[in-house]
Motif scaffolding. Structure first.
Motif, PDB file in Angstrom:
ATOM      1  N   MET A 161      13.513  25.673  40.816  1.00  0.00           N
ATOM      2  CA  MET A 161      14.489  26.544  41.479  1.00  0.00           C
ATOM      3  C   MET A 161      14.264  27.996  41.075  1.00  0.00           C
ATOM      4  SD  MET A 161      18.664  26.618  41.090  1.00  0.00           S
ATOM      5  CE  MET A 161      18.903  25.167  42.118  1.00  0.00           C
ATOM      6  N   SER A 162      14.331  28.884  42.047  1.00  0.00           N
ATOM      7  CA  SER A 162      14.297  30.318  41.774  1.00  0.00           C
ATOM      8  C   SER A 162      15.719  30.838  41.643  1.00  0.00           C
ATOM      9  CB  SER A 162      13.575  31.067  42.906  1.00  0.00           C
ATOM     10  OG  SER A 162      12.192  30.825  42.876  1.00  0.00           O
ATOM     11  N   VAL A 163      15.932  31.690  40.664  1.00  0.00           N
ATOM     12  CA  VAL A 163      17.240  32.285  40.426  1.00  0.00           C
ATOM     13  C   VAL A 163      17.093  33.802  40.484  1.00  0.00           C
ATOM     14  CG1 VAL A 163      19.163  32.543  38.813  1.00  0.00           C
ATOM     15  CG2 VAL A 163      17.964  30.343  38.987  1.00  0.00           C
ATOM     16  N   LEU A 164      17.910  34.440  41.303  1.00  0.00           N
ATOM     17  CA  LEU A 164      17.916  35.891  41.453  1.00  0.00           C
ATOM     18  C   LEU A 164      19.324  36.388  41.167  1.00  0.00           C
ATOM     19  CD1 LEU A 164      16.429  37.974  44.375  1.00  0.00           C
ATOM     20  CD2 LEU A 164      18.791  38.316  43.672  1.00  0.00           C
ATOM     21  N   ILE A 165      19.439  37.433  40.351  1.00  0.00           N
ATOM     22  CA  ILE A 165      20.724  38.066  40.093  1.00  0.00           C
ATOM     23  C   ILE A 165      20.724  39.447  40.723  1.00  0.00           C
ATOM     24  CG2 ILE A 165      22.328  38.929  38.345  1.00  0.00           C
ATOM     25  CD1 ILE A 165      21.484  36.743  36.497  1.00  0.00           C
ATOM     26  N   GLN A 166      21.703  39.683  41.582  1.00  0.00           N
ATOM     27  CA  GLN A 166      21.873  41.003  42.189  1.00  0.00           C
ATOM     28  C   GLN A 166      22.970  41.759  41.455  1.00  0.00           C
ATOM     29  OE1 GLN A 166      23.709  41.160  46.033  1.00  0.00           O
ATOM     30  NE2 GLN A 166      23.167  43.303  46.394  1.00  0.00           N
ATOM     31  N   ILE A 167      22.606  42.918  40.905  1.00  0.00           N
ATOM     32  CA  ILE A 167      23.599  43.825  40.339  1.00  0.00           C
ATOM     33  C   ILE A 167      23.517  45.134  41.117  1.00  0.00           C
ATOM     34  CG2 ILE A 167      23.403  42.715  38.096  1.00  0.00           C
ATOM     35  CD1 ILE A 167      21.896  45.073  37.064  1.00  0.00           C
ATOM     36  N   SER A 168      24.627  45.801  41.249  1.00  0.00           N
ATOM     37  CA  SER A 168      24.651  47.004  42.076  1.00  0.00           C
ATOM     38  C   SER A 168      25.661  47.996  41.540  1.00  0.00           C
ATOM     39  CB  SER A 168      25.000  46.623  43.528  1.00  0.00           C
ATOM     40  OG  SER A 168      24.710  47.689  44.420  1.00  0.00           O
ATOM     41  N   ASP A 169      25.487  49.246  41.937  1.00  0.00           N
ATOM     42  CA  ASP A 169      26.481  50.288  41.685  1.00  0.00           C
ATOM     43  C   ASP A 169      26.928  50.303  40.217  1.00  0.00           C
ATOM     44  OD1 ASP A 169      27.368  51.370  44.613  1.00  0.00           O
ATOM     45  OD2 ASP A 169      26.800  49.261  44.688  1.00  0.00           O
ATOM     46  N   THR A 170      25.939  50.327  39.341  1.00  0.00           N
ATOM     47  CA  THR A 170      26.229  50.372  37.911  1.00  0.00           C
ATOM     48  C   THR A 170      26.823  51.719  37.489  1.00  0.00           C
ATOM     49  OG1 THR A 170      23.897  50.917  37.610  1.00  0.00           O
ATOM     50  CG2 THR A 170      24.555  48.631  37.216  1.00  0.00           C
ATOM     51  N   HIS A 171      26.477  52.788  38.205  1.00  0.00           N
ATOM     52  CA  HIS A 171      27.044  54.123  37.962  1.00  0.00           C
ATOM     53  C   HIS A 171      27.031  54.475  36.478  1.00  0.00           C
ATOM     54  CE1 HIS A 171      28.469  55.102  42.041  1.00  0.00           C
ATOM     55  NE2 HIS A 171      28.740  53.800  42.162  1.00  0.00           N
ATOM     56  N   PHE A 172      25.837  54.372  35.869  1.00  0.00           N
ATOM     57  CA  PHE A 172      25.758  54.734  34.447  1.00  0.00           C
ATOM     58  C   PHE A 172      26.260  56.166  34.259  1.00  0.00           C
ATOM     59  CE2 PHE A 172      23.451  50.881  33.932  1.00  0.00           C
ATOM     60  CZ  PHE A 172      23.630  50.544  32.596  1.00  0.00           C
ATOM     61  N   GLY A 173      27.097  56.328  33.250  1.00  0.00           N
ATOM     62  CA  GLY A 173      27.917  57.507  33.068  1.00  0.00           C
ATOM     63  C   GLY A 173      29.376  57.121  33.169  1.00  0.00           C
ATOM     64  N   THR A 174      29.628  55.978  33.830  1.00  0.00           N
ATOM     65  CA  THR A 174      30.978  55.405  33.897  1.00  0.00           C
ATOM     66  C   THR A 174      30.949  53.941  33.465  1.00  0.00           C
ATOM     67  OG1 THR A 174      30.789  54.648  36.205  1.00  0.00           O
ATOM     68  CG2 THR A 174      31.514  56.923  35.851  1.00  0.00           C
ATOM     69  N   GLU A 175      29.870  53.518  32.790  1.00  0.00           N
ATOM     70  CA  GLU A 175      29.724  52.121  32.407  1.00  0.00           C
ATOM     71  C   GLU A 175      30.728  51.735  31.321  1.00  0.00           C
ATOM     72  OE1 GLU A 175      26.744  54.275  29.694  1.00  0.00           O
ATOM     73  OE2 GLU A 175      27.728  54.552  31.633  1.00  0.00           O
ATOM     74  N   GLN A 176      31.073  50.466  31.293  1.00  0.00           N
ATOM     75  CA  GLN A 176      32.028  49.928  30.319  1.00  0.00           C
ATOM     76  C   GLN A 176      31.263  49.024  29.348  1.00  0.00           C
ATOM     77  OE1 GLN A 176      35.949  48.870  32.553  1.00  0.00           O
ATOM     78  NE2 GLN A 176      34.263  48.467  33.970  1.00  0.00           N
ATOM     79  N   PRO A 177      31.253  49.353  28.074  1.00  0.00           N
ATOM     80  CA  PRO A 177      30.453  48.599  27.101  1.00  0.00           C
ATOM     81  C   PRO A 177      30.750  47.108  27.079  1.00  0.00           C
ATOM     82  CG  PRO A 177      31.168  50.661  26.137  1.00  0.00           C
ATOM     83  CD  PRO A 177      31.873  50.542  27.455  1.00  0.00           C
ATOM     84  N   GLN A 178      32.022  46.735  27.187  1.00  0.00           N
ATOM     85  CA  GLN A 178      32.347  45.312  27.118  1.00  0.00           C
ATOM     86  C   GLN A 178      31.832  44.558  28.346  1.00  0.00           C
ATOM     87  OE1 GLN A 178      34.425  47.755  27.770  1.00  0.00           O
ATOM     88  NE2 GLN A 178      36.183  47.133  29.012  1.00  0.00           N
ATOM     89  N   VAL A 179      31.798  45.218  29.487  1.00  0.00           N
ATOM     90  CA  VAL A 179      31.281  44.579  30.693  1.00  0.00           C
ATOM     91  C   VAL A 179      29.752  44.489  30.615  1.00  0.00           C
ATOM     92  CG1 VAL A 179      31.293  44.581  33.210  1.00  0.00           C
ATOM     93  CG2 VAL A 179      33.232  45.547  31.968  1.00  0.00           C
TER      94      VAL A 179
END
Length: 278
Positions: free
Chosen positions: A1-19
């Motif tokens: 099985m192939s597994v792909l994770i899509q992440i988007s709109d991280t907006h580094f500069g407003t990132e949350q460390p716990q997330v």
């Protein structure tokens, strides 16, 4: 099985460390073949924000593709925006603004839909449409065929129609005829899987929420998508999972599962809520 994770709109500069920590744990747990970062990597295209984003992506220790979003072009420095808008993105993520990933059962084609002369709206050109269609037309039937853009190609709320990718109708017509299965996007911080109708083959829009930024929409938590193809999802089946961040538990948990079938098999879609959120 192939597994792909899509992440988007991280907006580094407003990132949350716990997330971020929870997302890192999720990626290490899932061991994906590929991570797709579908734009708006930074909040204001600052070098330090790009550096933080690249350090985070490197820390995941998995292959990844990244495309710029409208926030990844300098906003206030008009000289840089018009003369060399992608210089900072390239310094962090390399010169290829439209990377492609291909494996025996997965094809991912990225499209840069940002334009220096636009503030937030995206556009796909005739030459980009033709390039993607050409790559799609030369794939094998075993591959799940995914196109990645930043702005959405279909929306679920009338208020979001203003954000639709310019040229999306022409693009979808050509990409459907060439064999596309999914079109992934972000930009509006709202996750959903939407069937697309009126084209030569079934396709689905797969939208991701904001992965780690504090810039969440009202009542919509941070989220990412996990796509599974092959193995248990055989015979043309594709599982698309929406994973939401729980502030109370400080981890990502599956919130929704959508099962689809590709053109080569029975066309169907089924959306399920998980039996357990743990």
């Amino acid at each position: 099985m192939s597994v792909l994770i899509q992440i988007s709109d991280t907006h580094f500069g407003t990132e949350q460390p716990q997330v971020m920590a929870a997302l890192m744990s999720l990626v290490k747990q899932q061991m994906p073949n590929l991570v797709v970062l579908s734009g708006d990597i930074t909040q204001r295209a600052k070098p330090a924000q790009f550096q933080a984003a690249r350090c985070f992506m490197d820390s995941l220790q998995v292959p990844f593709l990244a495309i710029p979003g409208n926030h990844d072009i300098p906003l206030l420095n008009l000289w840089s925006r018009l003369r060399n808008p992608y210089a900072r993105h390239i310094a962090a993520f390399g010169a290829e603004l439209e990377p492609v990933y291909s494996s025996p059962d997965l094809l991912v084609i990225c499209v840069n839909t940002t334009r220096a002369w636009r503030h937030r709206h995206g556009e796909v050109s005739a030459s980009q449409i033709a390039r993607v269609a050409d790559v799609l037309s030369r794939t094998s039937a075993e591959q799940l065929r995914i196109v990645v853009v930043h702005q959405p190609i279909a929306v679920t709320r009338a208020a979001d129609a203003i954000h639709l990718l310019r040229g999306h109708a022409e693009a979808l017509t050509a990409w459907s005829a060439a064999g596309a299965d999914l079109v992934m996007g972000g930009h509006i911080h709202l996750p959903y899987v939407l069937p697309l109708s009126g084209f030569s083959r079934p396709m689905w829009a797969v939208q991701a929420g904001t992965a780690v930024s504090s810039r969440v929409r009202s009542s919509v938590p941070n989220s990412v998508n996990i796509l599974r193809w092959g193995g248990d999802a055989a015979m043309g089946g594709c599982h698309i999972e929406q994973w939401d961040f729980s502030a109370e538990e400080s981890h990502f948990a599956i919130a929704k599962l959508t099962e689809i079938r590709t053109q080569d098999h029975k066309h169907s879609q089924q959306t399920k809520m998980p039996l357990s959120m743990n």
